[in-house]
Scaffold this motif. Sequence first.
Motif, PDB file in Angstrom:
ATOM      1  N   GLU A   1       0.818  -1.220   0.000  1.00 42.39           N
ATOM      2  CA  GLU A   1       0.000   0.000   0.000  1.00 42.39           C
ATOM      3  C   GLU A   1       0.849   1.266   0.000  1.00 42.39           C
ATOM      4  O   GLU A   1       0.427   2.292  -0.527  1.00 42.39           O
ATOM      5  N   ARG A   2       2.043   1.213   0.600  1.00 38.50           N
ATOM      6  CA  ARG A   2       2.943   2.378   0.619  1.00 38.50           C
ATOM      7  C   ARG A   2       4.269   1.977  -0.032  1.00 38.50           C
ATOM      8  O   ARG A   2       5.230   1.666   0.650  1.00 38.50           O
ATOM      9  N   PRO A   3       4.344   1.989  -1.373  1.00 44.10           N
ATOM     10  CA  PRO A   3       5.585   1.574  -2.045  1.00 44.10           C
ATOM     11  C   PRO A   3       6.692   2.602  -1.850  1.00 44.10           C
ATOM     12  O   PRO A   3       6.445   3.751  -1.485  1.00 44.10           O
ATOM     13  N   GLY A   4       7.931   2.166  -2.117  1.00 44.47           N
ATOM     14  CA  GLY A   4       9.070   3.056  -2.072  1.00 44.47           C
ATOM     15  C   GLY A   4       9.731   3.191  -0.714  1.00 44.47           C
ATOM     16  O   GLY A   4      10.647   3.973  -0.551  1.00 44.47           O
ATOM     17  N   LEU A   5       9.275   2.398   0.247  1.00 39.36           N
ATOM     18  CA  LEU A   5       9.844   2.438   1.592  1.00 39.36           C
ATOM     19  C   LEU A   5      10.766   1.251   1.811  1.00 39.36           C
ATOM     20  O   LEU A   5      10.570   0.187   1.220  1.00 39.36           O
ATOM     21  N   TYR A   6      11.749   1.424   2.682  1.00 40.43           N
ATOM     22  CA  TYR A   6      12.541   0.281   3.128  1.00 40.43           C
ATOM     23  C   TYR A   6      11.668  -0.485   4.112  1.00 40.43           C
ATOM     24  O   TYR A   6      11.385  -0.014   5.210  1.00 40.43           O
ATOM     25  N   LEU A   7      11.196  -1.635   3.670  1.00 46.42           N
ATOM     26  CA  LEU A   7      10.311  -2.468   4.478  1.00 46.42           C
ATOM     27  C   LEU A   7      10.964  -3.822   4.678  1.00 46.42           C
ATOM     28  O   LEU A   7      10.738  -4.747   3.914  1.00 46.42           O
ATOM     29  N   GLY A   8      11.781  -3.927   5.679  1.00 44.72           N
ATOM     30  CA  GLY A   8      12.388  -5.209   5.987  1.00 44.72           C
ATOM     31  C   GLY A   8      11.441  -6.025   6.839  1.00 44.72           C
ATOM     32  O   GLY A   8      10.728  -6.890   6.364  1.00 44.72           O
ATOM     33  N   ARG A   9      11.380  -5.694   8.100  1.00 49.94           N
ATOM     34  CA  ARG A   9      10.537  -6.430   9.051  1.00 49.94           C
ATOM     35  C   ARG A   9       9.201  -5.740   9.290  1.00 49.94           C
ATOM     36  O   ARG A   9       8.370  -6.247  10.015  1.00 49.94           O
ATOM     37  N   THR A  10       9.007  -4.569   8.691  1.00 48.26           N
ATOM     38  CA  THR A  10       7.740  -3.862   8.845  1.00 48.26           C
ATOM     39  C   THR A  10       6.661  -4.646   8.127  1.00 48.26           C
ATOM     40  O   THR A  10       6.818  -5.013   6.970  1.00 48.26           O
ATOM     41  N   ASP A  11       5.561  -4.895   8.807  1.00 43.60           N
ATOM     42  CA  ASP A  11       4.486  -5.716   8.251  1.00 43.60           C
ATOM     43  C   ASP A  11       3.494  -4.835   7.499  1.00 43.60           C
ATOM     44  O   ASP A  11       2.468  -4.441   8.034  1.00 43.60           O
ATOM     45  N   GLU A  12       3.820  -4.511   6.288  1.00 40.38           N
ATOM     46  CA  GLU A  12       3.013  -3.630   5.440  1.00 40.38           C
ATOM     47  C   GLU A  12       2.028  -4.456   4.616  1.00 40.38           C
ATOM     48  O   GLU A  12       2.419  -5.415   3.942  1.00 40.38           O
ATOM     49  N   PRO A  13       0.737  -4.102   4.640  1.00 46.34           N
ATOM     50  CA  PRO A  13      -0.244  -4.849   3.839  1.00 46.34           C
ATOM     51  C   PRO A  13      -0.018  -4.653   2.343  1.00 46.34           C
ATOM     52  O   PRO A  13       0.509  -3.626   1.911  1.00 46.34           O
TER      53      PRO A  13
END
Length: 189
Positions: A15-27
């Motif tokens: 839902e929020r592209p372009g972020l560093y999402l390692g362990r963040t649980d992004e839908p």
Amino acid sequence: MSGQILHLLRHAAVERPGLYLGRTDEPCTEGGRAACLARVADCEFERIVSSPLVRASEVANGIAAARALAVEEDAAWMELDFGAWEGRTAADIDEANLRPFYDDPDAHPPPGGERWTALARRVAGAIARLDARATLVVTHSGPMRAALAGLCGFDRRQVWAFDLPYAALLSLRIHPGAPAIAQIVGLRT
């Protein structure tokens, strides 16, 4: 040619592209899930393994339901832990810190984050635990790159030469041995 088939599917668009999402649980998005399901529609496999993060597990569960298979979650397939960079964009991070990370992620990991070799060890262990069945792993771009490095011998700079967007499907034929080696038999983006 014989050898175990391993398909690595990058999770759905978030839902929020372009972020560093390692362990963040992004839908993930509904369109992203649909793109992943379409990507593997003609793919043959007998087993599904998934990162436990929701952006991967939602995709794996959708594929499993369509094929009457169970999903095995394995935390070894989680993304690199980006530490203090979690949830930030590259523009939010000082280039003086970001560039050294891409040049040598072992010597310059994200503050409070994971080193490349730790990710590579996790992924190598996960691959070693797989059996001979054709397997689909729903994972993240970091573990996909670590698999390429470990199985195909690519160095860290070479693995960045592969474009692995959301819903990318990388297929490998693994030949056993010590160490195991692999051939890339498909890349669909």
